[in-house]
Write an enzyme that holds these catalytic residues in place. Structure first.
Site, PDB file in Angstrom:
ATOM      1  N   LYS A   1      -1.954  29.109  23.996  1.00  0.00           N
ATOM      2  CA  LYS A   1      -3.060  28.746  24.712  1.00  0.00           C
ATOM      3  C   LYS A   1      -3.968  29.868  25.391  1.00  0.00           C
ATOM      4  CE  LYS A   1      -2.978  25.159  28.502  1.00  0.00           C
ATOM      5  NZ  LYS A   1      -2.391  24.177  29.139  1.00  0.00           N
TER       6      LYS A   1
ATOM      7  N   GLU B   1       4.902  10.803  36.216  1.00  0.00           N
ATOM      8  CA  GLU B   1       4.922  10.441  37.598  1.00  0.00           C
ATOM      9  C   GLU B   1       5.878   9.225  38.133  1.00  0.00           C
ATOM     10  OE1 GLU B   1       2.500  11.000  35.262  1.00  0.00           O
ATOM     11  OE2 GLU B   1       1.159  12.519  36.335  1.00  0.00           O
TER      12      GLU B   1
ATOM     13  N   ARG C   1       0.096   5.638  37.796  1.00  0.00           N
ATOM     14  CA  ARG C   1       1.035   5.438  36.811  1.00  0.00           C
ATOM     15  C   ARG C   1       2.299   5.015  37.338  1.00  0.00           C
ATOM     16  NH1 ARG C   1       0.827   8.930  31.950  1.00  0.00           N
ATOM     17  NH2 ARG C   1      -0.901   8.043  30.998  1.00  0.00           N
TER      18      ARG C   1
HETATM   19  C1  LIG Z   1      -0.635  11.400  33.582  1.00  0.00           C
HETATM   20  C2  LIG Z   1      -1.212  12.713  33.654  1.00  0.00           C
HETATM   21  N1  LIG Z   1      -0.315  13.558  34.960  1.00  0.00           N
HETATM   22  C3  LIG Z   1      -0.908  14.731  34.978  1.00  0.00           C
HETATM   23  C4  LIG Z   1      -2.045  15.098  34.335  1.00  0.00           C
HETATM   24  C5  LIG Z   1      -2.928  16.538  34.417  1.00  0.00           C
HETATM   25  N2  LIG Z   1      -2.629  17.393  33.140  1.00  0.00           N
HETATM   26  C6  LIG Z   1      -3.695  17.626  32.629  1.00  0.00           C
HETATM   27  S1  LIG Z   1      -3.254  18.380  31.213  1.00  0.00           S
HETATM   28  C7  LIG Z   1      -1.845  18.844  31.755  1.00  0.00           C
HETATM   29  C8  LIG Z   1      -0.925  19.517  31.046  1.00  0.00           C
HETATM   30  C9  LIG Z   1      -1.023  18.916  29.309  1.00  0.00           C
HETATM   31  O1  LIG Z   1      -0.194  19.788  28.735  1.00  0.00           O
HETATM   32  P1  LIG Z   1      -0.221  19.854  27.065  1.00  0.00           P
HETATM   33  O2  LIG Z   1      -0.080  18.255  26.785  1.00  0.00           O
HETATM   34  O3  LIG Z   1       1.001  20.560  26.770  1.00  0.00           O
HETATM   35  O4  LIG Z   1      -1.585  20.380  26.800  1.00  0.00           O
HETATM   36  P2  LIG Z   1      -2.247  21.734  26.764  1.00  0.00           P
HETATM   37  O5  LIG Z   1      -3.047  21.690  27.740  1.00  0.00           O
HETATM   38  O6  LIG Z   1      -0.903  22.711  27.039  1.00  0.00           O
HETATM   39  O7  LIG Z   1      -3.020  22.182  25.576  1.00  0.00           O
HETATM   40  C10 LIG Z   1      -1.669  18.138  32.785  1.00  0.00           C
HETATM   41  C11 LIG Z   1      -0.277  18.337  33.527  1.00  0.00           C
HETATM   42  C12 LIG Z   1      -2.764  14.312  33.345  1.00  0.00           C
HETATM   43  N3  LIG Z   1      -3.831  14.662  32.731  1.00  0.00           N
HETATM   44  N4  LIG Z   1      -2.275  13.104  33.291  1.00  0.00           N
END
Ligand SMILES: Cc1ncc(C[n+]2csc(CCOP(=O)(O)OP(=O)(O)O)c2C)c(N)n1
Length: 633
Positions: free
Chosen positions: A281, A366, A394
């Site tokens: 990242k 969630e 959710r």
């Molecule tokens: C249901 C939900 N909960 C929380 C989030 C907030 N959120 C956005 S991106 C993220 C992290 C995603 O991690 P990953 O899938 O590994 O993608 P990366 O950013 O590491 O590429 C979170 C928790 C969300 N978008 N949707």
């Protein structure tokens, strides 16, 4: 070279050296543009090579490319002819920060909530199958964070049972959600990453899948670890394979050639395949790499070289909550804090630093977070679930079925309530008042400023019922919260202005939340009464009754949807008392509001002083303004 790319077709016929150069140009472009507008810089820097490889191996839109959560779709936007739009990324009328169907035929779904892409992929691939379409592949890019979400596993369970589905799942494993990904799955992926011998592709074929026709038993066995001990040593990809999913990897997610080889294998297989790519990242941008906490997951406007924020930061609603919880937690050992992968963004990081044993990050889960809180409350703890309004959607069933029916004392700190500006329609916290209000036992509070937010959080905390305190994104008016912990009279509104207009001209504005302040401005012009309602539930019915005695008109104002919202609560309460007065409900309209500057969006919905004045005058022309020229000056 970037100027030559206006469609994925322009990627074909290029040498690996050219592609490496293109990746470098894309990184520079992202840093320059996203630093100026704000956005998801770190995640996109991590998927440059992956996205290039996906677009070279698959032919979008003939093949369907899906991006889980969608925050990492910037490179996809660049490669599909939208580079120019980055000037106005996430601004009103400009490029959306997530996939958007109106923008391009290459954006097949609209999202921003995590863990949905595999379900979409399953649905789309099966639609192809039902229609006899055999030459289109569905590719879903999903992060290791998003893979912690329950929906991903529900989808995997179904995908695994499918025959002849052309579906490729690319796991973008950067070991991070916002913060490092936690939990059993993270440990499992790390086993895959570190076990030697899995850089080579396994000799796999259809026979393996055919031997695994029933998924129920293998899922049970893998999830319960029956085989795990032995399998992790001999074949760590076992969990996926036991589910009936072919596994390829791990692949270096920054090596385009290796990625293309893996993706081509997966494409030709003609059955569901998982390609496990390891990425970093924030790749290539020192300030992002050095950001230990979040790797520039999402940035505001920053200096492109140093990554230092350029906009001045004032105390946010989140920081008010964060400080409050720290204070409460110091004197109350029964308080536990729960988040679904949003420690920093919800302000729980401070609490975690002080009380690590009382802080629980459950991953992007969630539903689990809410029932987990119920379990803790059941055994005498006082859980505080810090969650964005949009993500509580959710866990709606859990809220009703596991929390409210049991009447458990859980405090929901609902951040990002109302419109969320740059994040757009899929992130909007517009519905919480409406969807919480109809749940028995639930208490709902809407602070108008930071000081009141703190007092209402304390008030909510002392109730023995499920409660929600909702507050918006960003900063409030700057009201200084009290140093000590204070409560407000429970269920009581506060009359902030009393009208001195003559009978027949008297109007009462019932304001919920931050729109109290524009309401007070308007009230000066219309000589109106204004109540700061504070509580949506229980509603201060007594005040409504009293106001009805000497007021002719009512106006309700809220920053949530009108349908079923706080205004509806007032209307119902008045009707129940047999009071029939003209009532104007102001709030968010019955339509999805796209991304843009918060103030502009609110103005567009008529939810600023000018808009409120205009709506009231249109509806009640008999009310004459005292001095309309002052509004908005
Ligand atoms: C249901 C939900 N909960 C929380 C989030 C907030 N959120 C956005 S991106 C993220 C992290 C995603 O991690 P990953 O899938 O590994 O993608 P990366 O950013 O590491 O590429 C979170 C928790 C969300 N978008 N949707």
């Amino acid at each position: 070279m970037l100027e030559e790319i206006s469609s994925p077709a322009n990627l074909q016929g290029r040498s690996q050296a050219e592609l490496v150069e293109l990746a470098q140009e894309i990184r520079e472009f992202l840093v320059e543009k996203v630093s100026r507008t704000g956005g998801h810089l770190g995640p996109n820097l991590g998927v440059v090579e992956l996205t290039i490889a996906m677009h070279r191996v698959f032919q979008s839109p003939h093949d369907v490319l899906l991006f889980d959560t969608g925050h990492q779709s910037y490179v996809h936007k660049i490669l599909t002819g939208r580079a120019d739009g980055f000037e106005n990324l996430r601004q009103r009328g400009g490029l959306a920060g997530y996939p958007n169907r109106r923008e391009s035929e290459h954006d097949v779904i609209e999202n921003s909530h995590a863990s949905t892409a595999l379900s979409w992929a399953d649905g789309i691939a099966r639609a192809f199958k039902v229609q006899g379409i055999k030459d289109r592949t569905v590719v879903a890019l999903v992060g290791d964070g998003a893979l912690t979400g329950g929906m991903s596993w529900e989808a995997l369970n179904n995908i695994a049972s499918a025959q002849n589905l052309r579906l490729v799942i690319v796991v973008n494993d950067n070991e991070r959600s916002y913060s490092p990904t936690i939990g059993g799955l993270a440990t499992y992926l790390s086993t895959l990453r570190t076990t030697s011998g899995y850089e080579r592709f396994l000799d796999w074929g259809k026979g393996v899948l055919e031997k695994t026709p029933v998924v129920g038993t293998p899922i049970y066995e893998t999830l319960h670890g029956v085989k795990k001990g032995i399998k992790d040593i001999v074949a760590p990809q076992g969990m996926f394979e036991d589910l009936g999913l072919k596994y390829v990897g791990p692949v270096d997610g920054h090596n385009i050639e290796a990625l293309e080889t893996a993706l081509n294998h997966a494409k030709n297989f003609g059955e569901p395949v998982i390609v496990h790519a390891i990425t970093e990242k924030g790749r290539g941008h020192a300030p992002a790499i050095n950001d230990e906490a979040e790797k520039f997951h999402a940035v505001g406007i920053v200096d492109p070289e140093t990554g230092v924020p350029l906009a001045k930061s004032s105390a946010t609603w989140t920081s008010i909550f964060s400080d409050e919880l720290l204070k409460l937690g110091a004197s109350r050992p029964d308080i536990v804090a729960i988040t679904a992968a949003m420690l920093g963004p919800t302000g729980l990081d401070q609490f975690q630093a002080k009380f690590p044993d009382r802080t629980f990050d459950v991953g992007i889960a969630e539903q689990h977070a809410v029932t987990f809180a119920a379990g803790m409350a059941c055994e005498g703890m006082k859980p505080v679930v810090a969650i964005y309004s949009t993500f509580l959607q959710r866990a709606y069933d859990q809220l009703i079925h596991d929390v409210a029916i049991q009447d458990l004392p859980i405090l929901f700190a609902l951040d990002r309530a109302g419109l969320v500006g740059a994040d757009g329609a899929t992130h909007a916290g517009s519905y919480d008042i409406a969807f919480l209000r109809c749940i028995p036992n639930m208490l709902i509070m809407t602070p108008s400023d930071e000081a009141e937010c703190r007092d209402l959080l304390t008030t909510a905390y002392h109730q023995n019922h499920p409660s929600a305190v909702r507050y918006p994104r960003g900063a409030g008016i700057g009201a200084t919260p009290s140093k000590e912990l204070r409560t407000v009279p429970f269920g009581k509104a506060e009359l902030r202005r009393r009208s001195s207009a003559v009978s027949g001209q008297r109007i009462a504005i019932l304001a919920f939340g931050t729109l109290l302040y524009p309401a007070l401005e308007v009230a000066e012009q219309l000589n109106a009464s204004v109540a700061n309602m504070r509580f949506v539930k229980p509603l201060d019915v007594e005040l409504l009754k009293t106001l009805a005695q000497d007021h002719d008109y009512f106006v309700t104002i809220e920053d949530g949807v009108i349908q079923g919202g706080a205004g509806s609560a007032c209307l119902e309460a008045l009707a129940a008392m047999g009071i029939n007065k003209p009532l104007l409900q102001l709030g968010l309209p019955d339509s999805f509001i796209e991304h843009g500057d918060y103030k502009l969006l609110m103005a567009g919905c008529g939810l600023n002083a000018e808009g409120i004045l205009k709506s009231i005058q249109e509806r009640f022309p008999v009310i004459l303004p005292v001095n309309p020229a002052v509004i908005g000056k």
